[in-house]
Design a protein around this motif. Structure first.
Motif, PDB file in Angstrom:
ATOM      1  N   GLY A 195      -4.790   2.657  -8.548  1.00 46.98           N
ATOM      2  CA  GLY A 195      -5.294   3.722  -7.693  1.00 46.98           C
ATOM      3  C   GLY A 195      -6.672   4.156  -8.143  1.00 46.98           C
ATOM      4  N   TYR A 196      -7.409   4.762  -7.223  1.00 42.91           N
ATOM      5  CA  TYR A 196      -8.779   5.168  -7.505  1.00 42.91           C
ATOM      6  C   TYR A 196      -8.860   6.681  -7.668  1.00 42.91           C
ATOM      7  N   TYR A 209       0.850  -1.186   0.000  1.00 45.69           N
ATOM      8  CA  TYR A 209       0.000   0.000   0.000  1.00 45.69           C
ATOM      9  C   TYR A 209       0.884   1.234   0.000  1.00 45.69           C
ATOM     10  N   GLU A 210       0.508   2.201  -0.820  1.00 47.21           N
ATOM     11  CA  GLU A 210       1.211   3.477  -0.825  1.00 47.21           C
ATOM     12  C   GLU A 210       0.641   4.299   0.321  1.00 47.21           C
ATOM     13  N   VAL A 211       1.469   4.611   1.312  1.00 46.64           N
ATOM     14  CA  VAL A 211       1.034   5.350   2.491  1.00 46.64           C
ATOM     15  C   VAL A 211       1.266   6.849   2.298  1.00 46.64           C
ATOM     16  N   ALA A 212       2.400   7.210   1.712  1.00 53.07           N
ATOM     17  CA  ALA A 212       2.736   8.611   1.469  1.00 53.07           C
ATOM     18  C   ALA A 212       3.586   8.692   0.209  1.00 53.07           C
ATOM     19  N   ARG A 213       3.558   9.864  -0.444  1.00 49.68           N
ATOM     20  CA  ARG A 213       4.334  10.048  -1.676  1.00 49.68           C
ATOM     21  C   ARG A 213       4.558  11.528  -1.929  1.00 49.68           C
ATOM     22  N   LEU A 214       5.526  11.816  -2.762  1.00 49.82           N
ATOM     23  CA  LEU A 214       5.616  13.126  -3.392  1.00 49.82           C
ATOM     24  C   LEU A 214       4.764  13.011  -4.645  1.00 49.82           C
ATOM     25  N   ASP A 215       3.874  13.961  -4.849  1.00 49.18           N
ATOM     26  CA  ASP A 215       2.873  13.847  -5.904  1.00 49.18           C
ATOM     27  C   ASP A 215       3.444  14.137  -7.290  1.00 49.18           C
ATOM     28  N   PHE A 219       1.150  11.580 -12.843  1.00 50.70           N
ATOM     29  CA  PHE A 219       0.657  10.228 -13.093  1.00 50.70           C
ATOM     30  C   PHE A 219      -0.057   9.625 -11.879  1.00 50.70           C
ATOM     31  N   GLU A 220       0.041  10.256 -10.712  1.00 52.76           N
ATOM     32  CA  GLU A 220      -0.667   9.768  -9.524  1.00 52.76           C
ATOM     33  C   GLU A 220      -1.601  10.820  -8.918  1.00 52.76           C
ATOM     34  N   ARG A 221      -1.559  12.020  -9.438  1.00 52.67           N
ATOM     35  CA  ARG A 221      -2.315  13.120  -8.842  1.00 52.67           C
ATOM     36  C   ARG A 221      -3.797  12.772  -8.744  1.00 52.67           C
ATOM     37  N   GLY A 222      -4.353  12.994  -7.557  1.00 52.56           N
ATOM     38  CA  GLY A 222      -5.773  12.766  -7.337  1.00 52.56           C
ATOM     39  C   GLY A 222      -6.136  11.314  -7.045  1.00 52.56           C
ATOM     40  N   LEU A 223      -5.158  10.421  -7.020  1.00 47.02           N
ATOM     41  CA  LEU A 223      -5.471   9.013  -6.777  1.00 47.02           C
ATOM     42  C   LEU A 223      -5.417   8.685  -5.288  1.00 47.02           C
ATOM     43  N   SER A 224      -6.371   7.895  -4.855  1.00 48.47           N
ATOM     44  CA  SER A 224      -6.392   7.350  -3.498  1.00 48.47           C
ATOM     45  C   SER A 224      -6.361   5.831  -3.613  1.00 48.47           C
ATOM     46  N   ARG A 225      -6.284   5.178  -2.482  1.00 54.09           N
ATOM     47  CA  ARG A 225      -6.281   3.704  -2.424  1.00 54.09           C
ATOM     48  C   ARG A 225      -5.227   3.094  -3.355  1.00 54.09           C
ATOM     49  N   VAL A 226      -4.063   3.714  -3.412  1.00 56.03           N
ATOM     50  CA  VAL A 226      -3.009   3.278  -4.330  1.00 56.03           C
ATOM     51  C   VAL A 226      -2.282   2.055  -3.760  1.00 56.03           C
ATOM     52  N   GLY A 233      17.573  15.066   1.509  1.00 58.74           N
ATOM     53  CA  GLY A 233      17.284  16.183   0.609  1.00 58.74           C
ATOM     54  C   GLY A 233      15.900  16.210   0.000  1.00 58.74           C
ATOM     55  N   PHE A 234      14.976  15.349   0.441  1.00 58.73           N
ATOM     56  CA  PHE A 234      13.606  15.364  -0.076  1.00 58.73           C
ATOM     57  C   PHE A 234      12.805  16.457   0.620  1.00 58.73           C
ATOM     58  N   ASP A 235      11.921  17.120  -0.113  1.00 57.96           N
ATOM     59  CA  ASP A 235      11.057  18.162   0.447  1.00 57.96           C
ATOM     60  C   ASP A 235       9.806  17.502   1.023  1.00 57.96           C
ATOM     61  N   THR A 236       9.874  17.117   2.282  1.00 57.79           N
ATOM     62  CA  THR A 236       8.773  16.383   2.905  1.00 57.79           C
ATOM     63  C   THR A 236       7.562  17.262   3.195  1.00 57.79           C
ATOM     64  N   SER A 237       7.691  18.578   3.043  1.00 60.62           N
ATOM     65  CA  SER A 237       6.519  19.452   3.213  1.00 60.62           C
ATOM     66  C   SER A 237       5.516  19.222   2.081  1.00 60.62           C
ATOM     67  N   ARG A 238       5.959  18.591   1.005  1.00 58.55           N
ATOM     68  CA  ARG A 238       5.094  18.307  -0.151  1.00 58.55           C
ATOM     69  C   ARG A 238       4.496  16.898  -0.116  1.00 58.55           C
ATOM     70  N   LEU A 239       4.729  16.144   0.954  1.00 57.53           N
ATOM     71  CA  LEU A 239       4.223  14.779   1.029  1.00 57.53           C
ATOM     72  C   LEU A 239       2.696  14.736   0.991  1.00 57.53           C
ATOM     73  N   VAL A 240       2.191  13.773   0.262  1.00 58.35           N
ATOM     74  CA  VAL A 240       0.760  13.491   0.204  1.00 58.35           C
ATOM     75  C   VAL A 240       0.539  12.221   1.012  1.00 58.35           C
ATOM     76  N   ASN A 241      -0.370  12.285   1.989  1.00 56.93           N
ATOM     77  CA  ASN A 241      -0.776  11.083   2.721  1.00 56.93           C
ATOM     78  C   ASN A 241      -1.909  10.441   1.952  1.00 56.93           C
ATOM     79  N   VAL A 242      -1.704   9.216   1.512  1.00 60.31           N
ATOM     80  CA  VAL A 242      -2.649   8.536   0.629  1.00 60.31           C
ATOM     81  C   VAL A 242      -3.808   7.981   1.458  1.00 60.31           C
ATOM     82  N   GLN A 243      -5.028   8.311   1.032  1.00 53.44           N
ATOM     83  CA  GLN A 243      -6.238   7.809   1.692  1.00 53.44           C
ATOM     84  C   GLN A 243      -6.571   6.409   1.175  1.00 53.44           C
ATOM     85  N   HIS A 244      -6.948   5.542   2.105  1.00 50.67           N
ATOM     86  CA  HIS A 244      -7.333   4.169   1.731  1.00 50.67           C
ATOM     87  C   HIS A 244      -8.736   3.855   2.203  1.00 50.67           C
TER      88      HIS A 244
END
Length: 170
Positions: free
Chosen positions: A73-74, A39-45, A48-55, A159-170
């Motif tokens: 993803g949904y 399951y994808e829990v978090a990602r940098l958006d 190709f994944e923008r707007g997807l949940s349940r990934v 060096g990743f910008d974690t302020s941009r992390l997306v928490n993926v909804q499941h």
């Protein structure tokens, strides 16, 4: 002209198989333990994944070597499931968490496992070719806060910008 184009293409494609200088793939990687559903829990958006949940990502061994990858993803907006089928191969050694993955024909990108729960293979921190690509994968749709904190801490240190992390909804 043709030779120049081939050299340019080779240079561009090989650049996609790099990794951030601060990222090092795990050693002692065991593919048989990594196969299965994640399951994808978090990602940098990304587009190709923008707007997807349940990934989710499903990894299975391919006949003749390599790995079959099915990302799913949904899209709430379109009220439909999106799916991408790909293939992955180890770049150096099957005991190193450094793979190349392709969803688009001959074009490959890096898939670098830089942190892994080696005991149970319950979570993995994954980078792409640069610090714009980052994922936290888990065998469950969510992780303990300690794992999320570790992911953020280790990712920021690399060096990743974690302020941009997306928490993926499941």
């Amino acid at each position: 002209m043709k030779k120049t184009l081939l050299i340019l293409c080779a240079t561009l494609l090989s650049g996609c198989l790099g990794m951030p200088k601060s990222v090092e793939p795990v050693s002692g990687f065991e593919l048989k333990n990594y196969l299965g559903k994640w399951y994808e829990v978090a990602r940098l958006d990304h587009p190709f994944e923008r707007g997807l949940s349940r990934v989710t990502a499903e990894y299975t061994a391919r006949d003749g070597g390599g790995i079959t990858v099915i990302n799913r993803g949904y899209s709430e907006e379109k009220n439909e499931w999106k799916e991408a089928d790909g293939k992955a191969y180890f770049v150096n050694s099957p005991t190193e968490g450094y793979l190349k993955v392709s969803f688009f024909g001959p074009f490959y990108g890096s898939y670098v496992v830089f942190e892994l729960d080696r005991e149970n293979y319950s979570y993995a921190f994954v980078s792409g070719p640069d610090t714009d690509y980052l994922w936290l994968l888990s065998r469950t749709p969510s992780v303990d806060p300690e794992i999320m904190d570790k992911f953020v801490r280790m990712s920021e240190a690399r060096g990743f910008d974690t302020s941009r992390l997306v928490n993926v909804q499941h």
